[in-house]
Design an enzyme around this catalytic site. Structure first.
Site, mmCIF file in Angstrom:
data_model
loop_
_atom_site.group_PDB
_atom_site.id
_atom_site.type_symbol
_atom_site.label_atom_id
_atom_site.label_comp_id
_atom_site.label_asym_id
_atom_site.label_seq_id
_atom_site.Cartn_x
_atom_site.Cartn_y
_atom_site.Cartn_z
ATOM 1 N N HIS A 181 67.636 -10.939 -13.178
ATOM 2 C CA HIS A 181 67.001 -11.640 -14.079
ATOM 3 C C HIS A 181 66.793 -11.126 -15.536
ATOM 4 O O HIS A 181 66.585 -11.159 -16.613
ATOM 5 C CB HIS A 181 66.008 -12.535 -13.700
ATOM 6 C CG HIS A 181 64.784 -11.644 -13.488
ATOM 7 N ND1 HIS A 181 64.516 -10.732 -12.658
ATOM 8 C CD2 HIS A 181 63.888 -11.553 -14.536
ATOM 9 C CE1 HIS A 181 63.374 -10.121 -12.566
ATOM 10 N NE2 HIS A 181 62.868 -10.616 -13.720
HETATM 11 C C1 UD1 Z 1 59.446 -12.973 -17.332
HETATM 12 C C2 UD1 Z 1 58.902 -11.658 -17.290
HETATM 13 C C3 UD1 Z 1 59.659 -10.691 -16.221
HETATM 14 C C4 UD1 Z 1 59.482 -11.131 -14.957
HETATM 15 C C5 UD1 Z 1 59.989 -12.792 -14.714
HETATM 16 C C6 UD1 Z 1 60.100 -13.041 -13.538
HETATM 17 C C7 UD1 Z 1 58.100 -11.111 -19.627
HETATM 18 C C8 UD1 Z 1 58.699 -10.031 -20.630
HETATM 19 N N1 UD1 Z 1 59.318 -11.097 -18.565
HETATM 20 O O1 UD1 Z 1 60.950 -12.964 -17.569
HETATM 21 O O2 UD1 Z 1 58.673 -9.352 -16.327
HETATM 22 O O3 UD1 Z 1 60.002 -10.343 -14.047
HETATM 23 O O4 UD1 Z 1 59.405 -13.397 -15.896
HETATM 24 O O5 UD1 Z 1 60.684 -14.506 -13.514
HETATM 25 O O6 UD1 Z 1 57.296 -11.432 -19.420
HETATM 26 N N2 UD1 Z 1 62.795 -20.295 -18.246
HETATM 27 C C9 UD1 Z 1 62.892 -21.703 -17.588
HETATM 28 N N3 UD1 Z 1 61.776 -22.208 -17.078
HETATM 29 C C10 UD1 Z 1 60.653 -21.469 -16.902
HETATM 30 C C11 UD1 Z 1 60.720 -20.057 -17.434
HETATM 31 C C12 UD1 Z 1 61.744 -19.743 -18.114
HETATM 32 O O7 UD1 Z 1 64.132 -22.235 -17.766
HETATM 33 O O8 UD1 Z 1 59.819 -21.942 -16.136
HETATM 34 C C13 UD1 Z 1 64.127 -20.011 -18.976
HETATM 35 C C14 UD1 Z 1 63.970 -20.065 -20.381
HETATM 36 O O9 UD1 Z 1 65.194 -20.244 -20.974
HETATM 37 C C15 UD1 Z 1 63.575 -18.910 -21.175
HETATM 38 C C16 UD1 Z 1 63.820 -17.903 -19.973
HETATM 39 O O10 UD1 Z 1 64.222 -18.490 -18.641
HETATM 40 O O11 UD1 Z 1 63.825 -18.608 -22.406
HETATM 41 C C17 UD1 Z 1 63.274 -16.489 -19.782
HETATM 42 O O12 UD1 Z 1 61.852 -16.757 -19.599
HETATM 43 P P1 UD1 Z 1 60.685 -15.703 -19.989
HETATM 44 O O13 UD1 Z 1 59.394 -16.263 -19.493
HETATM 45 O O14 UD1 Z 1 60.820 -15.679 -21.607
HETATM 46 O O15 UD1 Z 1 61.066 -14.509 -19.200
HETATM 47 P P2 UD1 Z 1 61.536 -14.249 -17.929
HETATM 48 O O16 UD1 Z 1 62.952 -13.811 -17.996
HETATM 49 O O17 UD1 Z 1 61.476 -15.375 -16.758
#
Ligand code: UD1
Length: 377
Positions: free
Chosen positions: A211
Site C-alpha cells: 500500500h
Molecule cells: C495510511 C498511513 C500509513 C499506514 C496506512 C495503513 C499516513 C501518511 N499513512 O496510509 O502509514 O501504513 O494508513 O493502511 O497516514 N481509503 C479508503 N478507505 C479508508 C481509508 C482510505 O478507501 O477507510 C483510500 C482513499 O482513497 C484514500 C487512500 O485510501 O485516499 C489513502 O488513505 P490515507 O489514509 O490517506 O493513507 P493510507 O494509504 O491508508
C-alpha cells in the site's frame, strides 16, 4: 482531566488496544478519552478491527476522511483543538507515524499539553516517505518517547532529543499479537471459505500486502511489482489482501486483471484476527508494511520487505525480515531462496513480550504524578 489517546488509521488500532486495556487494569484512576480522527473510515479498514481488538467505541470521532496530506493534517488539527479545549488534557498520547499522529501531537504541543509518543525513534532515513516526516516531527515535539527497539535511542539523540525523555518499553503491537493469536481463525478455513481450492495450497502459501504510495501510485513501479508477484505465484500461491489505495490504482492503471492468475487469491482488507491467522500459517509474507515486518518477526515467519529500507532494523538483525527492494528479479530470487532454504527463523527481540503497554502505563502514571506534584499543568 483525561489522557487523550488518539487513533486515526488502521495500524494505530493494534497499538492502542493494549494501552487502553492497561490503563483500565493498572491505572484505573487515570481517565482516558479515546479520539478517532476518522482518517480511516471504511468498514474493512475500521469497524472490524475495532471489534477484533475489543477497542472501546471512540468517545469522539473527528470524521476527517481522505484528502491530500495537507488537507488531512489540517482538518485533524482544526477538529482536534476544540476537543482539548472542551475536555482539558493531562497529556495527549499518540502512536505510530500516520498523519493523525503528527497532527494531534502538534495541536497538543501548541496548547502546552504534554505529548506522549509510543513507537518513537524509528527511522528509515528516507524523507520521501510521508511516515518518516511524521516520525521525525512528532518525536521533536514529544515530551515522553516510548521506544520499541534500542536502536531508536541513538536516532533520537542524534536529532538532539534529551536521552532521559526516551524510555525503552518494547512493542505494543506485539502485545496485541500475543493477546489475540489464540483467537485467530485457521488460515486453511479462511482460504477454503474463499473458494480457493485446498489442493492448490498443499505446498503452502504466501501472504502479500502492498500500500505504500511509492510502490503503488505509479504504474511504472506497481506494474513490475505485480508481475514479479505473479511470477512468484506460479511457484507459491499468494493470498493478496488488497488495500483500497492499491485496488483503486490497479483499476486506474487497468492492471487489476493481472491478478487473475491461477496462483492468486485476492481478498479485501482483512480483519485483524484473519490477518494474524493468515500470517501465522504462511510460508512467507511479502509486504511493504511496517507493522507486518514486526508481526512476522514475532511469529517466526520469513518476511520479504518490498522496500529499499526499513525503519525497524531489529527485524532484520534479529528477526525474520529481509529488505529486498522492488526489483522484480531480486524479489523472485529472494522468494526462491526462502522456498529452497526455508528462510530466516530469527528470534523474538527483547521486550516484545506482551507487556509493553503495562510498562508504558506504569511509567506514564508515575511521570504525570511527579510532574503535577511539581506544579506542572
Ligand atoms: C495510511 C498511513 C500509513 C499506514 C496506512 C495503513 C499516513 C501518511 N499513512 O496510509 O502509514 O501504513 O494508513 O493502511 O497516514 N481509503 C479508503 N478507505 C479508508 C481509508 C482510505 O478507501 O477507510 C483510500 C482513499 O482513497 C484514500 C487512500 O485510501 O485516499 C489513502 O488513505 P490515507 O489514509 O490517506 O493513507 P493510507 O494509504 O491508508
Amino acid at each position: 482531566r483525561p489522557v487523550i489517546c488518539v487513533v486515526g488509521a488502521r495500524p494505530n488500532y493494534m497499538k492502542m488496544a493494549p494501552i487502553i486495556r492497561a490503563f483500565r487494569a493498572h491505572a484505573p484512576a487515570v481517565p482516558v478519552l479515546l479520539v478517532h480522527t476518522g482518517q480511516h473510515y471504511d468498514v474493512a479498514m475500521n469497524d472490524r478491527l475495532f471489534a477484533d481488538l475489543e477497542l472501546p467505541r471512540p468517545d469522539v470521532n473527528l470524521g476527517v476522511g481522505s484528502g491530500s496530506h495537507a488537507v488531512q493534517t489540517a482538518e485533524v488539527m482544526k477538529r482536534f483543538e476544540p476537543v482539548i479545549d472542551a475536555n482539558g488534557a493531562r497529556a495527549v498520547l499518540v502512536v505510530g507515524d500516520v498523519n493523525s499522529t503528527l497532527a494531534c501531537a502538534l495541536v497538543a504541543s501548541k496548547r502546552g499539553v504534554p505529548v506522549v509518543h509510543v513507537e518513537s525513534g524509528l527511522r528509515s532515513y528516507d524523507r520521501t516517505m510521508p511516515e518518516e516526516i511524521n516520525r521525525v516531527l512528532t518525536d521533536q515535539i514529544s515530551d515522553l518517547l516510548y521506544t520499541t527497539e534500542r536502536s531508536a535511542h541513538a536516532n533520537l539523540v542524534r536529532e538532539g532529543i534529551a536521552p532521559q525523555r526516551a524510555v525503552f518499553v518494547g512493542n505494543v503491537m506485539i502485545d496485541s499479537l500475543r493477546a489475540n493469536l489464540s483467537k485467530a481463525p485457521a488460515a486453511s478455513d479462511l482460504i477454503a471459505a474463499s473458494g480457493f481450492g485446498g489442493e492448490r495450497l498443499r505446498g503452502g502459501y504466501g501472504v502479500v500486502t502492498l500500500h505504500r504510495p511509492s510502490n503503488v501510485d505509479h504504474p511504472d513501479t506497481l506494474g513490475p511489482i505485480v508481475d514479479a508477484l505473479r511470477n512468484i505465484s506460479a511457484r507459491l500461491p499468494l493470498v493478496f489482501a488488497l488495500h483500497p489505495r492499491t485496488r483503486a490504482n490497479l483499476e486506474r492503471f487497468d492492471m487489476l486483471n493481472r491478478l487473475d492468475a491461477q496462483g492468486f487469491l485476492v481478498l479485501p482488507p482483512q480483519g485483524y484476527l484473519e490477518m494474524l491467522g493468515l500470517m501465522a500459517g504462511a510460508t512467507m509474507v511479502l509486504t511493504d508494511s511496517g507493522g507486518i515486518q514486526e508481526e512476522t518477526t514475532a511469529l517466526g515467519v520469513p518476511c520479504l520487505t518490498i522496500r529499499e529500507n526499513t525503519e525497524r532494523p531489529i527485524t532484520v538483525e534479529q528477526g525474520t525480515n529481509t529488505v529486498v527492494g522492488i526489483d522484480p528479479a531480486a524479489l523472485r530470487a529472494a522468494a526462491d531462496a526462502v522456498l529452497d532454504g526455508g528462510g530466516k527463523r530469527g528470534r523474538v527481540p527483547e521486550y516484545w513480550d506482551g507487556r509493553a503497554a503495562e510498562r508504558i502505563v506504569a511509567h506514564l502514571a508515575a511521570w504525570l504524578r511527579e510532574r503535577e506534584s511539581m506544579g506542572g499543568v
